[in-house]
Design a protein around this motif. Sequence first.
Motif, PDB file in Angstrom:
ATOM      1  N   THR A 247      14.217 -84.215  52.280  1.00  0.00           N
ATOM      2  CA  THR A 247      15.594 -83.832  52.579  1.00  0.00           C
ATOM      3  C   THR A 247      15.682 -83.152  53.941  1.00  0.00           C
ATOM      4  O   THR A 247      16.600 -83.428  54.731  1.00  0.00           O
ATOM      5  CB  THR A 247      16.139 -82.886  51.491  1.00  0.00           C
ATOM      6  N   MET A 248      14.740 -82.282  54.244  1.00  0.00           N
ATOM      7  CA  MET A 248      14.741 -81.600  55.533  1.00  0.00           C
ATOM      8  C   MET A 248      14.587 -82.583  56.681  1.00  0.00           C
ATOM      9  O   MET A 248      15.297 -82.493  57.694  1.00  0.00           O
ATOM     10  CB  MET A 248      13.618 -80.559  55.568  1.00  0.00           C
ATOM     11  N   ARG A 249      13.687 -83.531  56.553  1.00  0.00           N
ATOM     12  CA  ARG A 249      13.471 -84.485  57.638  1.00  0.00           C
ATOM     13  C   ARG A 249      14.663 -85.437  57.791  1.00  0.00           C
ATOM     14  O   ARG A 249      14.929 -85.923  58.899  1.00  0.00           O
ATOM     15  CB  ARG A 249      12.187 -85.283  57.402  1.00  0.00           C
ATOM     16  N   MET A 250      15.373 -85.707  56.708  1.00  0.00           N
ATOM     17  CA  MET A 250      16.536 -86.576  56.785  1.00  0.00           C
ATOM     18  C   MET A 250      17.763 -85.838  57.319  1.00  0.00           C
ATOM     19  O   MET A 250      18.601 -86.429  58.011  1.00  0.00           O
ATOM     20  CB  MET A 250      16.852 -87.144  55.395  1.00  0.00           C
ATOM     21  N   GLN A 251      17.907 -84.549  57.020  1.00  0.00           N
ATOM     22  CA  GLN A 251      19.119 -83.803  57.346  1.00  0.00           C
ATOM     23  C   GLN A 251      19.021 -83.010  58.645  1.00  0.00           C
ATOM     24  O   GLN A 251      20.048 -82.531  59.131  1.00  0.00           O
ATOM     25  CB  GLN A 251      19.472 -82.849  56.202  1.00  0.00           C
ATOM     26  N   MET A 252      17.829 -82.841  59.192  1.00  0.00           N
ATOM     27  CA  MET A 252      17.672 -82.118  60.459  1.00  0.00           C
ATOM     28  C   MET A 252      17.017 -83.032  61.480  1.00  0.00           C
ATOM     29  O   MET A 252      15.852 -83.414  61.321  1.00  0.00           O
ATOM     30  CB  MET A 252      16.840 -80.847  60.255  1.00  0.00           C
ATOM     31  N   ARG A 253      17.784 -83.358  62.505  1.00  0.00           N
ATOM     32  CA  ARG A 253      17.285 -84.294  63.517  1.00  0.00           C
ATOM     33  C   ARG A 253      16.029 -83.769  64.196  1.00  0.00           C
ATOM     34  O   ARG A 253      15.137 -84.543  64.552  1.00  0.00           O
ATOM     35  CB  ARG A 253      18.371 -84.537  64.560  1.00  0.00           C
ATOM     36  N   ARG A 254      15.925 -82.482  64.357  1.00  0.00           N
ATOM     37  CA  ARG A 254      14.777 -81.904  65.058  1.00  0.00           C
ATOM     38  C   ARG A 254      13.497 -82.010  64.231  1.00  0.00           C
ATOM     39  O   ARG A 254      12.417 -81.711  64.729  1.00  0.00           O
ATOM     40  CB  ARG A 254      15.060 -80.472  65.487  1.00  0.00           C
ATOM     41  N   LEU A 255      13.588 -82.413  62.972  1.00  0.00           N
ATOM     42  CA  LEU A 255      12.398 -82.624  62.148  1.00  0.00           C
ATOM     43  C   LEU A 255      12.066 -84.092  61.960  1.00  0.00           C
ATOM     44  O   LEU A 255      11.062 -84.421  61.320  1.00  0.00           O
ATOM     45  CB  LEU A 255      12.579 -81.979  60.767  1.00  0.00           C
ATOM     46  N   THR A 256      12.893 -84.980  62.502  1.00  0.00           N
ATOM     47  CA  THR A 256      12.619 -86.408  62.384  1.00  0.00           C
ATOM     48  C   THR A 256      11.451 -86.787  63.285  1.00  0.00           C
ATOM     49  O   THR A 256      11.450 -86.476  64.471  1.00  0.00           O
ATOM     50  CB  THR A 256      13.854 -87.230  62.772  1.00  0.00           C
ATOM     51  N   ARG A 257      10.480 -87.450  62.728  1.00  0.00           N
ATOM     52  CA  ARG A 257       9.275 -87.793  63.491  1.00  0.00           C
ATOM     53  C   ARG A 257       9.558 -88.880  64.534  1.00  0.00           C
ATOM     54  O   ARG A 257      10.458 -89.697  64.384  1.00  0.00           O
ATOM     55  CB  ARG A 257       8.177 -88.288  62.549  1.00  0.00           C
ATOM     56  N   LEU A 258       8.729 -88.872  65.591  1.00  0.00           N
ATOM     57  CA  LEU A 258       8.725 -89.922  66.614  1.00  0.00           C
ATOM     58  C   LEU A 258      10.074 -90.069  67.322  1.00  0.00           C
ATOM     59  O   LEU A 258      10.523 -91.175  67.606  1.00  0.00           O
ATOM     60  CB  LEU A 258       8.298 -91.259  65.999  1.00  0.00           C
ATOM     61  N   THR A 259      10.733 -88.956  67.585  1.00  0.00           N
ATOM     62  CA  THR A 259      11.965 -88.967  68.365  1.00  0.00           C
ATOM     63  C   THR A 259      11.859 -87.901  69.451  1.00  0.00           C
ATOM     64  O   THR A 259      10.896 -87.124  69.486  1.00  0.00           O
ATOM     65  CB  THR A 259      13.194 -88.660  67.491  1.00  0.00           C
ATOM     66  N   ASN A 260      12.856 -87.871  70.324  1.00  0.00           N
ATOM     67  CA  ASN A 260      12.901 -86.806  71.337  1.00  0.00           C
ATOM     68  C   ASN A 260      13.880 -85.712  70.939  1.00  0.00           C
ATOM     69  O   ASN A 260      14.321 -84.931  71.778  1.00  0.00           O
ATOM     70  CB  ASN A 260      13.282 -87.383  72.701  1.00  0.00           C
ATOM     71  N   GLY A 261      14.215 -85.630  69.657  1.00  0.00           N
ATOM     72  CA  GLY A 261      15.152 -84.619  69.186  1.00  0.00           C
ATOM     73  C   GLY A 261      14.492 -83.337  68.729  1.00  0.00           C
ATOM     74  O   GLY A 261      15.153 -82.480  68.144  1.00  0.00           O
ATOM     75  N   PHE A 262      13.196 -83.179  68.974  1.00  0.00           N
ATOM     76  CA  PHE A 262      12.477 -81.981  68.531  1.00  0.00           C
ATOM     77  C   PHE A 262      12.999 -80.731  69.232  1.00  0.00           C
ATOM     78  O   PHE A 262      13.642 -80.794  70.278  1.00  0.00           O
ATOM     79  CB  PHE A 262      10.976 -82.142  68.791  1.00  0.00           C
ATOM     80  N   SER A 263      12.722 -79.588  68.637  1.00  0.00           N
ATOM     81  CA  SER A 263      13.223 -78.320  69.171  1.00  0.00           C
ATOM     82  C   SER A 263      12.514 -77.937  70.466  1.00  0.00           C
ATOM     83  O   SER A 263      11.299 -78.109  70.589  1.00  0.00           O
ATOM     84  CB  SER A 263      13.045 -77.207  68.138  1.00  0.00           C
ATOM     85  N   LYS A 264      13.280 -77.397  71.384  1.00  0.00           N
ATOM     86  CA  LYS A 264      12.718 -76.896  72.638  1.00  0.00           C
ATOM     87  C   LYS A 264      12.600 -75.381  72.640  1.00  0.00           C
ATOM     88  O   LYS A 264      11.874 -74.813  73.452  1.00  0.00           O
ATOM     89  CB  LYS A 264      13.582 -77.305  73.828  1.00  0.00           C
ATOM     90  N   LYS A 265      13.322 -74.709  71.734  1.00  0.00           N
ATOM     91  CA  LYS A 265      13.285 -73.255  71.643  1.00  0.00           C
ATOM     92  C   LYS A 265      13.110 -72.841  70.189  1.00  0.00           C
ATOM     93  O   LYS A 265      13.696 -73.440  69.284  1.00  0.00           O
ATOM     94  CB  LYS A 265      14.575 -72.637  72.198  1.00  0.00           C
ATOM     95  N   TRP A 266      12.331 -71.774  69.992  1.00  0.00           N
ATOM     96  CA  TRP A 266      12.102 -71.263  68.640  1.00  0.00           C
ATOM     97  C   TRP A 266      13.407 -70.791  68.004  1.00  0.00           C
ATOM     98  O   TRP A 266      13.649 -71.010  66.818  1.00  0.00           O
ATOM     99  CB  TRP A 266      11.098 -70.113  68.702  1.00  0.00           C
TER     100      TRP A 266
END
Length: 311
Positions: A247-266
Amino acid sequence: MTCPTCKAEAQRFGTNRNGSQRFRCVECKKTFSAKLEDRIAGSTIPLAQVEKVLQLLIEGCSVRSAERISGLHRDTILKLLVAAGEKCEKLMARLIVNVPVQDIEADEIWSFIQKKEKQVTQDDDPNYGDAYCFVAIERNTKLVVNFALGKRNQATTDIFIEGLRHATARQGFQITADGFVPYVSAIENTLADRVSFSQLIKVYRATPEGERKYSPAEVVSTEVVPVLGDPDPRRVCTSIVERQNLTMRMQMRRLTRLTNGFSKKWENHWAALCLHFAYYNFCRIHRSIRVTPAMQAGITDRVWDIAELLG
């Protein structure tokens, strides 16, 4: 929302021209407006638009997707996210306290901030690299009782278990975790007076030659290891918390693997987690129990909306 005059419960009563929500007291019948500056850290953006933007983020849109849909600048969206995350963090800290539980499942989900761990140098921010979210969920109510963000080490585990003690009632319950070793000392030192604890250790098959790099490993066997107290083997399970990982990986873009949507700041990453779990607990109806987890746990008696999270 409570009435500022008589402190009784107030109901929604339309909106103002600037988009702020109006309320009417059930007891004294006075009407009043929700102050936008109290809700979203001084922003003058209409509350309806703020709700729309946060809903996009909650449903898995990236920040730039939300920017294109809403027309707001991405920096403004991130400021709204951080402000909403702070309110959600305080809300859960106030309401999820001394909750009676029966079965807790704990797990960690991997993500990273700015860059992956192998790319981190000594001069980088200490928050860069791997960022594990520790999650504790109650199996019967589906309530996320506690979560923590940090490195996958003893220090983060201790903080996570301390928070779990604060969130749960004194009555005994059973907890199941994976084979991560720091759980043992953290639970023995913090929860020994109220839990039975066991670890569910999974044995994976070696990846065959030629199999794709990102294919999931196959579980060939599981082993239940009692650690503390007298855990019931029939209640040893981590399926619910692992489903929460999906659910977390589906609902939060920053947790989706193999994308550039990962978090840049804590800070942004933490705010996204707080918003996700608050919405999951108080606003989202779980299909298996047909109410929200907070309702099932007896914390609230109704389905909340995003405006109430911000209030």
